[in-house]
Write a protein that holds these residues in place. Structure first.
Motif, mmCIF file in Angstrom:
data_model
loop_
_atom_site.group_PDB
_atom_site.id
_atom_site.type_symbol
_atom_site.label_atom_id
_atom_site.label_comp_id
_atom_site.label_asym_id
_atom_site.label_seq_id
_atom_site.Cartn_x
_atom_site.Cartn_y
_atom_site.Cartn_z
ATOM 1 N N ASN A 1 4.880 11.948 -7.065
ATOM 2 C CA ASN A 1 3.714 11.845 -6.186
ATOM 3 C C ASN A 1 3.855 10.777 -5.102
ATOM 4 O OD1 ASN A 1 2.377 13.816 -7.830
ATOM 5 N ND2 ASN A 1 1.825 12.179 -9.261
ATOM 6 N N PRO A 2 4.917 10.834 -4.298
ATOM 7 C CA PRO A 2 5.014 9.875 -3.194
ATOM 8 C C PRO A 2 3.858 10.067 -2.217
ATOM 9 C CG PRO A 2 6.621 11.640 -2.935
ATOM 10 C CD PRO A 2 6.030 11.806 -4.310
ATOM 11 N N VAL B 1 0.853 -1.188 0.000
ATOM 12 C CA VAL B 1 0.000 0.000 0.000
ATOM 13 C C VAL B 1 0.889 1.239 0.000
ATOM 14 C CG1 VAL B 1 -1.838 -1.202 1.232
ATOM 15 C CG2 VAL B 1 -0.176 0.126 2.523
ATOM 16 N N GLY B 2 0.374 2.313 -0.578
ATOM 17 C CA GLY B 2 1.121 3.562 -0.587
ATOM 18 C C GLY B 2 2.232 3.614 -1.597
ATOM 19 N N PHE B 3 2.141 2.800 -2.676
ATOM 20 C CA PHE B 3 3.136 2.896 -3.738
ATOM 21 C C PHE B 3 3.059 4.294 -4.348
ATOM 22 C CE2 PHE B 3 4.782 2.166 -8.062
ATOM 23 C CZ PHE B 3 5.965 1.512 -7.750
ATOM 24 N N PRO B 4 4.178 4.894 -4.765
ATOM 25 C CA PRO B 4 4.149 6.258 -5.297
ATOM 26 C C PRO B 4 3.054 6.448 -6.349
ATOM 27 C CG PRO B 4 6.409 5.554 -5.055
ATOM 28 C CD PRO B 4 5.562 4.364 -4.721
ATOM 29 N N GLY B 5 2.237 7.471 -6.117
ATOM 30 C CA GLY B 5 1.166 7.778 -7.044
ATOM 31 C C GLY B 5 -0.154 7.100 -6.741
ATOM 32 N N GLU B 6 -0.181 6.156 -5.777
ATOM 33 C CA GLU B 6 -1.429 5.468 -5.456
ATOM 34 C C GLU B 6 -2.470 6.459 -4.932
ATOM 35 O OE1 GLU B 6 -2.422 1.505 -2.910
ATOM 36 O OE2 GLU B 6 -1.918 3.296 -1.728
ATOM 37 N N THR B 7 -3.634 6.474 -5.573
ATOM 38 C CA THR B 7 -4.719 7.361 -5.149
ATOM 39 C C THR B 7 -5.648 6.627 -4.193
ATOM 40 O OG1 THR B 7 -6.201 6.717 -6.953
ATOM 41 C CG2 THR B 7 -4.621 8.516 -7.395
#
Length: 444
Positions: A348-349, A305-311
């Protein structure tokens, strides 16, 4: 048997994943074959070997802490494993280290041991069992089928640590499996970086097992392991088309209908950003087809979870997937930058507080889903492999539970020992574990 006064002793610490555990077993086997003994404490050791992990920051810290403790309490330390690929980092912290080697490099470890602790003059070769030295209980063992990985996942540095895929000869794998079974192993846990890719580096050439020609492929490997008459559990299975062929070979008394599939995410854009293999097809399509073919299939997976760019919407897709797919067992972690990983440069981290909040939501959702799915097993009878006997009864696992990473089945007192199979009726469950009553002992 007490060792002679001149016999050298080696302390050993093994960290990280089952693949690293197999590396440790191989090193310990070579040490024992040359007459070295193992020490139970740093104080009793002539030197210490630490097999490290370097996959994520937390693992790096754990490895460095273990090295520091060994240096403080013993002072003569050899470091190997994945973190060993970053020798400069280790020596920056501990310049007095005796030697540093990379992963799966037993010859270099042994060379370092010989340089700093000469081998005994009279090796006790007859003390080494045919299956080698194992760190697992007698009734189950990990069996590594390959080294390295050919993928370029942006969050992972395993290929730079362990190299490209190198599949072991099929005959060697089956031979080792047969020796383990002869030694009393009742469950083989198949591990690698990418189990489904077995043999692709050899272009699925023909190998030989007992003089029979067999193609080096994932289905070919599973077919051979199915002949052994023991539980075979498949880990690190990527969702390739070859999995469809393997489904027909699964059996609750042989190659188990249990797949450990590291999906890592469920949203197509995130999977593409991760550069996951087989990531173009939505995981739901794979799971739907698998469950249609094998309704009794148990799925374990890991997610980031929270990979760069994950919305937030993409994270919600992941939550929906674990529920719709009915993921039985789940491991997850928040993305953390790993030195050398391409993902560190992505835009977008995700802020740390949001990553942790999403991780908590994911695990809370999975806990509820797990409790619900386990309740459906109440009243059913399953075959259980006994792992331990305690004052309160037995602790074991069915085909639906892998050792160490999944739940267990608690069983009221019965006449069984570790390594026995018993017939157990499930009478109660909680979030991860089950409670059962023994009906019949299958075999001892």
């Amino acid at each position: 048997m007490p060792r002679p006064p001149s016999t050298p002793r080696v302390g050993f610490i093994s960290l990280g994943c089952p693949k690293a555990l197999v590396d440790s077993e191989q090193i310990l086997t070579r040490l024992r074959s040359e007459g070295y003994h193992t020490a139970a404490s740093y104080r009793d050791a002539d030197l210490v070997i630490i097999n490290t992990c370097g996959f994520i920051d937390a693992a790096v810290e754990e490895s460095l802490d273990a090295i520091g403790e060994a240096m403080t309490d013993n002072g003569r330390v050899i470091v190997t494993g994945c973190l060993g690929a970053k020798a400069e980092l280790i020596r920056a912290h501990y310049p007095e280290i005796l030697a540093v080697t990379g992963p799966h490099d037993a010859p270099a470890v042994m060379a370092a041991v010989h340089a700093h602790l000469p081998r005994p003059h009279d090796p006790f070769v007859d003390l080494v069992p045919p299956q080698g030295i194992k760190l697992t209980p007698r009734h189950y063992a990990y069996l590594k089928i390959s080294e390295g990985c050919n993928h370029s996942c942006r969050f992972c540095i395993i290929p730079s640590l362990r190299g490209r895929l190198v599949s072991r000869p099929l005959g060697d794998i089956v031979g080792e499996a047969e020796r383990l079974v002869e030694a009393g192993v009742r469950e083989l846990l198949i591990v690698s970086q990418d189990t489904s890719a077995y043999g692709t580096d050899q272009k699925h050439r023909v190998g030989f097992v007992g003089g029979r020609p067999v193609r080096m492929s994932f289905p070919g490997l599973v077919t051979e392991l199915a002949r052994l008459g023991v539980w075979v559990r498949l880990h690190y299975v990527y969702p390739y088309k070859s999995v469809d062929q393997v489904l027909a070979l699964l059996d609750t008394d042989g190659v188990l209908p249990y797949l450990d599939v590291p999906f890592q995410h469920a949203h197509p854009r995130v999977l593409a950003a991760m550069r996951r293999p087989a990531g173009r097809a939505h995981p739901s399509a794979c799971v739907k087809a698998w469950r249609k073919a094998r309704p009794d299939l148990v799925l374990r997976s890991t997610f980031i979870v929270g990979f760069p760019g994950e919305t937030e919407a993409e994270f919600e897709t992941l939550l929906e997937f674990i529920e719709d797919a009915g993921i039985d067992r789940l491991g997850a972690f928040a993305y953390s930058p790993v030195e050398g990983a391409v993902a560190n440069t992505l835009p977008n981290p995700v802020p740390e507080d949001i990553k942790q909040e999403r991780l908590e939501r994911l695990m809370t959702r999975q806990a509820a889903l797990s409790a619900e799915r386990l309740k459906a097993r109440i009243g059913r009878t399953c075959r259980v492999l006994v792992d331990a006997r305690t004052e309160d009864g037995l602790i074991g696992r069915s085909y639906a539970e892998a050792p160490e990473i999944d739940g267990v089945i608690h069983i009221a007192a019965a006449e069984a020992r570790p390594g026995d199979f018993v017939d157990c009726r499930i009478v109660a469950t909680d979030i991860h574990d089950l409670t059962g009553i023994v009906a019949t002992t299958f075999e001892r």
